[in-house]
Design an enzyme around this catalytic site. Structure first.
Site, PDB file in Angstrom:
ATOM      1  N   PHE A 236      62.938  56.274  28.738  1.00 20.66           N
ATOM      2  CA  PHE A 236      62.113  56.460  27.546  1.00 20.66           C
ATOM      3  C   PHE A 236      60.643  56.435  27.993  1.00 20.66           C
ATOM      4  CE2 PHE A 236      60.922  54.498  23.136  1.00 20.66           C
ATOM      5  CZ  PHE A 236      60.250  55.655  22.796  1.00 20.66           C
ATOM      6  N   ASP A 244      57.781  63.079  19.562  1.00 21.82           N
ATOM      7  CA  ASP A 244      58.252  63.407  18.216  1.00 21.82           C
ATOM      8  C   ASP A 244      57.045  63.450  17.295  1.00 21.82           C
ATOM      9  OD1 ASP A 244      59.898  63.932  16.081  1.00 21.82           O
ATOM     10  OD2 ASP A 244      60.708  61.914  15.919  1.00 21.82           O
ATOM     11  N   ARG A 250      56.082  58.085   6.136  1.00 28.46           N
ATOM     12  CA  ARG A 250      57.487  58.388   6.390  1.00 28.46           C
ATOM     13  C   ARG A 250      58.301  57.144   6.764  1.00 28.46           C
ATOM     14  NH1 ARG A 250      58.910  63.666   9.952  1.00 28.46           N
ATOM     15  NH2 ARG A 250      58.173  62.325  11.659  1.00 28.46           N
TER      16      ARG A 250
END
Length: 392
Positions: A236, A244, A250
């Site tokens: 990662f 992203d 959100r």
């Protein structure tokens, strides 16, 4: 009858998550306008992706808050979060500021005029919740999910040991087992942490983060039954807006109660306090927390409803899930007596026309400690005596 034994899960995301980067920039813009003029009107939305930031929305405020200044603030926010990556760098990312003037149609409904009081900035329903699961009167799963990431963030910013090898983008998820209605142990812990060294394995990352996780949860909650999933996909390295895209508003469940209570659907970040999506949700939390702190119930969920341009709430509702110590109707009546729930009344009571919002953009808007400058004023429990008197 409420269930007594069950599992419940909540997640949190760090300030470096793409959506939280967007929230931070939007709230930073809001704070800039409120600093220049406390009565500014702001509805700021931010989109972030690879080497790109787009800031849009509607504002009404002083011309001293220029597009160049907003761009400067956005870059400073990204730098503070810690992004200096090829795919998203505070210095080199393209920043577009596309804010425009507030609609006059909206303004005429919100502004006071003649005998008309200031109206709500939109229609909608808002919820507030409190319970006795933590000293902060928050649901335990979301509280500890936030706490894990806050401790990791503090260690990363302080370059504390191997935590300096972690990147800004992190997510946590904690599942707790409830027995007799109370949380007693963590059955699973999920932690995904961006790492700057691409050679680190999942085991390496677990060795870095596990001490902070153990310090965050109560003694005994992590045991031999606890399942661990640290960086379960493996590598990662590419994180944040480069990995992203992110958008303001959100992460509304992360921002509130982790799914333990209803949500009306409205986001918070980038909105000035005339917008009841934000201010009334804060007021509902404030009231719910004071109801529980007053010992009137062990759990309280409060719903408020508004219509655009109308000052008074259309309805006030409380659900104590059968835990009320007095009649729920009496508590409901008291809520409207101890606080003016018009948009103006909420703003004045909680002193919300201050630049106090950038700090809310990560690790939850609720369950925080009130600040001396007025930040998190909705976390105070100064209505306890008034509520007790009102229901007696």
């Amino acid at each position: 009858m409420a269930r007594k034994s069950y599992l419940f899960t909540s997640e949190s995301v760090s300030e470096g998550h793409p959506d939280k980067v967007a929230d931070r920039i939007s709230d930073t813009v809001l704070d800039a306008y409120l600093t220049a003029h406390p009565e500014s009107r702001v509805g700021c939305e931010t989109f972030v992706t690879t080497q790109r930031v787009v800031i849009g929305g509607e504002v009404r405020g002083p011309e001293s808050v220029t597009k160049d200044y907003i761009e400067e603030l956005a870059r400073a926010a990204i730098k503070d979060i810690g992004y200096e990556q090829e795919g998203f760098h505070w210095k080199t990312a393209q920043v577009d500021v596309l804010l425009h003037a507030q609609s006059v149609d909206i303004a005429q409904g919100v502004d006071s005029a003649g005998n008309k009081d200031e109206g709500a900035g939109d229609q909608g329903i808002m919820f507030g919740y409190a319970c006795t699961e933590t000293p902060e009167l928050m649901p335990a799963p979301i509280h500890y999910s936030h706490l894990v990431l806050r401790k990791l963030s503090e260690a990363r910013h302080a370059k504390q040991g191997d935590a300096a090898k972690l990147g800004p983008d992190q997510k946590s998820q904690i599942t707790l087992r409830y027995d007799n209605g109370k949380p007693v142990e963590a059955t699973s812990i999920v932690l995904s942490a961006q790492h700057l060294d691409e050679n680190l394995t999942s085991d390496d990352v677990r060795a870095i983060v596990e001490p902070y996780i153990r310090k965050s949860l109560p003694d005994g909650w992590i045991n031999g039954n606890t399942e661990w999933h640290v960086n379960p996909t493996g590598k990662f390295v590419i994180g944040g807006p480069d990995g992203d895209a992110g958008l303001t508003g959100r992460k509304i469940i992360v921002d509130t109660y982790g799914g333990a209570a209803p949500h009306g659907g409205g986001a918070f970040s980038g909105k000035d306090p005339t917008k009841v999506d934000r201010s009334a949700a804060y007021a509902a939390r404030y009231l719910a927390k004071n109801v529980v702190a007053a010992g009137l119930a062990d759990r309280a969920c409060i719903q408020l409803a508004y219509a655009i341009g109308v000052s008074k709430p259309l309805s006030i509702y409380i659900d104590t899930y059968g835990t009320a110590k007095v009649d729920e109707a009496a508590i409901e009546k008291a809520l409207g007596e101890v606080m003016d729930l018009s948009p103006r009344g909420i703003r004045k009571h909680l002193a919300m026309n201050k630049p106090i919002y950038a700090r809310t953009s990560a690790y939850g808007h609720f369950g925080r400690t009130p600040d001396k400058d007025g930040g998190f004023s909705w976390e105070k429990t100064d209505l306890v005596d008034a509520l007790k008197s009102a229901v007696n």
